[in-house]
Design a protein around this motif. Sequence first.
Motif, PDB file in Angstrom:
ATOM      1  N   LYS A  32      43.790  32.231  43.138  1.00 53.43           N
ATOM      2  CA  LYS A  32      43.871  33.629  42.147  1.00 53.43           C
ATOM      3  C   LYS A  32      43.466  33.227  40.692  1.00 53.43           C
ATOM      4  CE  LYS A  32      47.269  37.500  41.082  1.00 53.43           C
ATOM      5  NZ  LYS A  32      48.731  37.780  41.068  1.00 53.43           N
ATOM      6  N   SER A  33      43.729  32.100  40.081  1.00 50.07           N
ATOM      7  CA  SER A  33      43.506  31.918  38.982  1.00 50.07           C
ATOM      8  C   SER A  33      42.299  31.125  38.444  1.00 50.07           C
ATOM      9  CB  SER A  33      44.706  30.917  38.138  1.00 50.07           C
ATOM     10  OG  SER A  33      44.489  29.614  38.998  1.00 50.07           O
ATOM     11  N   TYR A  34      41.584  30.747  39.640  1.00 51.89           N
ATOM     12  CA  TYR A  34      40.201  30.256  39.500  1.00 51.89           C
ATOM     13  C   TYR A  34      39.275  31.271  38.939  1.00 51.89           C
ATOM     14  CZ  TYR A  34      41.554  26.711  42.834  1.00 51.89           C
ATOM     15  OH  TYR A  34      42.178  25.653  43.727  1.00 51.89           O
ATOM     16  N   SER A  35      38.253  30.591  38.203  1.00 61.19           N
ATOM     17  CA  SER A  35      37.248  31.441  37.469  1.00 61.19           C
ATOM     18  C   SER A  35      36.265  31.942  38.643  1.00 61.19           C
ATOM     19  CB  SER A  35      36.158  30.428  36.549  1.00 61.19           C
ATOM     20  OG  SER A  35      35.064  31.090  36.297  1.00 61.19           O
ATOM     21  N   ILE A  36      35.726  33.372  38.308  1.00 67.05           N
ATOM     22  CA  ILE A  36      34.867  33.948  39.199  1.00 67.05           C
ATOM     23  C   ILE A  36      33.605  33.208  39.364  1.00 67.05           C
ATOM     24  CG2 ILE A  36      35.709  36.273  38.727  1.00 67.05           C
ATOM     25  CD1 ILE A  36      33.204  36.648  36.898  1.00 67.05           C
ATOM     26  N   PHE A  37      33.205  32.257  38.433  1.00 65.29           N
ATOM     27  CA  PHE A  37      32.118  31.470  38.825  1.00 65.29           C
ATOM     28  C   PHE A  37      32.491  30.102  39.440  1.00 65.29           C
ATOM     29  CE2 PHE A  37      31.504  33.782  34.733  1.00 65.29           C
ATOM     30  CZ  PHE A  37      30.756  34.602  35.016  1.00 65.29           C
ATOM     31  N   ASN A  38      33.665  30.007  39.784  1.00 63.07           N
ATOM     32  CA  ASN A  38      33.972  28.658  40.438  1.00 63.07           C
ATOM     33  C   ASN A  38      33.827  28.895  41.801  1.00 63.07           C
ATOM     34  OD1 ASN A  38      34.849  25.912  41.148  1.00 63.07           O
ATOM     35  ND2 ASN A  38      37.074  26.274  40.241  1.00 63.07           N
ATOM     36  N   PHE A  39      32.642  29.214  42.279  1.00 64.56           N
ATOM     37  CA  PHE A  39      32.446  29.597  43.841  1.00 64.56           C
ATOM     38  C   PHE A  39      32.423  28.774  44.783  1.00 64.56           C
ATOM     39  CE2 PHE A  39      28.301  28.258  42.512  1.00 64.56           C
ATOM     40  CZ  PHE A  39      27.764  27.795  43.602  1.00 64.56           C
ATOM     41  N   ASN A  40      32.181  27.333  44.410  1.00 67.52           N
ATOM     42  CA  ASN A  40      32.248  26.279  45.315  1.00 67.52           C
ATOM     43  C   ASN A  40      33.719  25.775  45.705  1.00 67.52           C
ATOM     44  OD1 ASN A  40      29.661  24.901  45.537  1.00 67.52           O
ATOM     45  ND2 ASN A  40      29.642  24.609  43.382  1.00 67.52           N
ATOM     46  N   LYS A  41      34.868  26.197  44.821  1.00 69.03           N
ATOM     47  CA  LYS A  41      36.280  25.978  45.163  1.00 69.03           C
ATOM     48  C   LYS A  41      36.601  27.270  46.140  1.00 69.03           C
ATOM     49  CE  LYS A  41      38.709  23.288  44.328  1.00 69.03           C
ATOM     50  NZ  LYS A  41      39.201  22.130  44.919  1.00 69.03           N
ATOM     51  N   LEU A  42      36.197  28.537  45.527  1.00 67.87           N
ATOM     52  CA  LEU A  42      36.588  29.861  46.114  1.00 67.87           C
ATOM     53  C   LEU A  42      36.174  29.819  47.575  1.00 67.87           C
ATOM     54  CD1 LEU A  42      36.143  32.188  43.237  1.00 67.87           C
ATOM     55  CD2 LEU A  42      38.240  31.627  44.232  1.00 67.87           C
ATOM     56  N   GLU A  52      43.610  44.794  40.535  1.00 66.77           N
ATOM     57  CA  GLU A  52      42.402  44.165  39.660  1.00 66.77           C
ATOM     58  C   GLU A  52      43.130  42.735  39.734  1.00 66.77           C
ATOM     59  OE1 GLU A  52      41.133  45.940  36.278  1.00 66.77           O
ATOM     60  OE2 GLU A  52      41.689  48.048  37.194  1.00 66.77           O
ATOM     61  N   LEU A  53      42.026  41.710  39.526  1.00 69.57           N
ATOM     62  CA  LEU A  53      42.336  40.516  39.946  1.00 69.57           C
ATOM     63  C   LEU A  53      42.313  39.851  38.381  1.00 69.57           C
ATOM     64  CD1 LEU A  53      43.382  38.042  41.586  1.00 69.57           C
ATOM     65  CD2 LEU A  53      41.221  37.503  41.676  1.00 69.57           C
ATOM     66  N   ILE A  54      41.392  40.487  37.312  1.00 76.01           N
ATOM     67  CA  ILE A  54      40.962  39.804  36.330  1.00 76.01           C
ATOM     68  C   ILE A  54      41.867  40.643  35.199  1.00 76.01           C
ATOM     69  CG2 ILE A  54      39.220  39.507  34.295  1.00 76.01           C
ATOM     70  CD1 ILE A  54      37.487  39.321  36.599  1.00 76.01           C
ATOM     71  N   ASP A  55      42.649  39.945  34.364  1.00 72.01           N
ATOM     72  CA  ASP A  55      43.567  40.539  33.275  1.00 72.01           C
ATOM     73  C   ASP A  55      42.561  41.176  31.959  1.00 72.01           C
ATOM     74  OD1 ASP A  55      43.372  38.641  30.779  1.00 72.01           O
ATOM     75  OD2 ASP A  55      43.706  37.297  32.759  1.00 72.01           O
ATOM     76  N   SER A  90      40.774  42.232  46.149  1.00 70.92           N
ATOM     77  CA  SER A  90      41.150  42.314  44.612  1.00 70.92           C
ATOM     78  C   SER A  90      40.154  41.497  43.555  1.00 70.92           C
ATOM     79  CB  SER A  90      42.699  41.797  43.898  1.00 70.92           C
ATOM     80  OG  SER A  90      43.542  42.325  44.610  1.00 70.92           O
ATOM     81  N   ARG A  91      39.637  40.673  44.110  1.00 69.27           N
ATOM     82  CA  ARG A  91      38.541  40.073  43.522  1.00 69.27           C
ATOM     83  C   ARG A  91      37.319  40.682  43.396  1.00 69.27           C
ATOM     84  NH1 ARG A  91      39.098  35.560  45.702  1.00 69.27           N
ATOM     85  NH2 ARG A  91      40.604  34.469  44.320  1.00 69.27           N
ATOM     86  N   LEU A  92      36.917  41.438  44.434  1.00 72.51           N
ATOM     87  CA  LEU A  92      35.720  42.199  44.667  1.00 72.51           C
ATOM     88  C   LEU A  92      35.888  43.275  43.792  1.00 72.51           C
ATOM     89  CD1 LEU A  92      33.064  42.859  45.998  1.00 72.51           C
ATOM     90  CD2 LEU A  92      34.314  43.866  47.840  1.00 72.51           C
ATOM     91  N   LYS A  93      37.141  43.959  43.537  1.00 73.88           N
ATOM     92  CA  LYS A  93      37.189  45.058  42.864  1.00 73.88           C
ATOM     93  C   LYS A  93      37.152  44.584  41.405  1.00 73.88           C
ATOM     94  CE  LYS A  93      40.471  48.894  41.917  1.00 73.88           C
ATOM     95  NZ  LYS A  93      41.758  49.245  42.537  1.00 73.88           N
ATOM     96  N   SER A  94      37.295  43.576  41.022  1.00 74.36           N
ATOM     97  CA  SER A  94      37.133  43.114  39.383  1.00 74.36           C
ATOM     98  C   SER A  94      35.710  42.941  39.226  1.00 74.36           C
ATOM     99  CB  SER A  94      38.015  41.917  39.378  1.00 74.36           C
ATOM    100  OG  SER A  94      39.412  42.182  39.102  1.00 74.36           O
ATOM    101  N   LEU A  95      35.020  42.150  40.441  1.00 74.36           N
ATOM    102  CA  LEU A  95      33.533  41.901  40.112  1.00 74.36           C
ATOM    103  C   LEU A  95      32.824  43.205  40.073  1.00 74.36           C
ATOM    104  CD1 LEU A  95      33.213  39.074  42.577  1.00 74.36           C
ATOM    105  CD2 LEU A  95      32.980  39.064  40.146  1.00 74.36           C
ATOM    106  N   SER A 145      46.841  44.160  50.478  1.00 74.39           N
ATOM    107  CA  SER A 145      46.701  45.164  49.373  1.00 74.39           C
ATOM    108  C   SER A 145      47.200  46.588  49.771  1.00 74.39           C
ATOM    109  CB  SER A 145      45.151  45.350  49.273  1.00 74.39           C
ATOM    110  OG  SER A 145      44.606  44.209  48.607  1.00 74.39           O
ATOM    111  N   LEU A 146      47.123  46.827  51.078  1.00 70.62           N
ATOM    112  CA  LEU A 146      47.919  48.160  51.471  1.00 70.62           C
ATOM    113  C   LEU A 146      49.449  47.980  51.266  1.00 70.62           C
ATOM    114  CD1 LEU A 146      45.780  49.184  54.637  1.00 70.62           C
ATOM    115  CD2 LEU A 146      45.932  50.389  52.267  1.00 70.62           C
ATOM    116  N   LYS A 147      49.956  46.704  51.693  1.00 67.38           N
ATOM    117  CA  LYS A 147      51.384  46.745  51.753  1.00 67.38           C
ATOM    118  C   LYS A 147      51.866  46.484  50.141  1.00 67.38           C
ATOM    119  CE  LYS A 147      52.154  43.308  54.570  1.00 67.38           C
ATOM    120  NZ  LYS A 147      52.893  42.453  55.533  1.00 67.38           N
TER     121      LYS A 147
END
Length: 340
Positions: free
Chosen positions: A38-48, A140-143, A230-235, A71-73
């Motif tokens: 959840k805290s990984y950078s959006i650019f850290n795709f190799n870890k994600l 949203e995932l990004i503050d 959530s990550r997709l929504k923030s992107l 997300s629904l729950k």
Amino acid sequence: MKTYLLDLVFRINFINIIFYYFFRIMNYKHRNESEKRKSYSIFNFNKLIEDIPFYPDEYLIDNNLYGIGYSLKRYMELETPLDAYIEHGLFFGSLVKKNSIENHSKRIITLSNIRNKHIRRVAPNIDVITLGPYIHYADELIDNLTFINLKNEFGKILLVFPSHSTKDIKAQYAGNKFINEIEKISESFDSVFICLYYLDARNVELVNSYKEKGFYIVTAGHYYDKYFLSRLKSLILLSDYTMSNKVGTHVGYCVLLNRPHYIFDQPTNYEKIGINADKEIDQRNNNDKTTSKLEQSEVVHAFSQFSDDITSTQKDIVDKYWGMNSIKNKEELLGIIKNL
């Protein structure tokens, strides 16, 4: 044998629950993997994009994909597993997957009324619940501070969704033509983000073909990541404009979040790489293929021109197939789920 066993898991509630607890016990040490990412950078795709061991929160296997059930729950503040099968994206045409109707719940959550009609034609005794675009229900995932800093750093952003592969089939398209179109469209933008599906982000050659042009690689993450949606929504919210080379669930999500979308429609070939490739490619009968082609063509036509604004026609199309007018508030959704 594997397919047969999975069919049993879907159909028989007792076996399904055993399956659920088996994986929760076996992969218990990985239960917080999504929280870590959840805290990984959006650019850290190799870890994600690294694999996540299966640790289910939902009894029905598919409800654990893409963070939709989570997300629904969370939206409803509900902790118990959902007693309904969630179609995990937009399905065009009359195809209704076997495991979606032949499971112990006998209920389906989907996007729109047109999808509701397709399901009822195949399975008239199934309860169908239409909720509209699932991304509405995701946090949203990004503050806010990170969001502002990213906008200041990258300016006006074009977000691109290339055709994506699956575990059994590899998507192939004319990459040079697509990149040329991206470069043409991106002339009025400061940055280009390429949102790759996690399997495609493992393709070094594909990744490099975009990075060589100065594009940034991002991803919504692994499909077991409960923060995928959530990550997709923030992107999408981080972007100013979106485009793709094939119609998909992302189109309606972008419009719902008030980001214009352009489809540079390209033929996509699929190379068979897995044992279930034939089943995945040939799952539609002739009628399914015809209705799917007609519906996809309608969407492609509506989004085939670059436009600074979302047109009324595009909004109507998104309502028709993604069910924008089927969105429920918390109380409505809770009332439906608790009365299942």
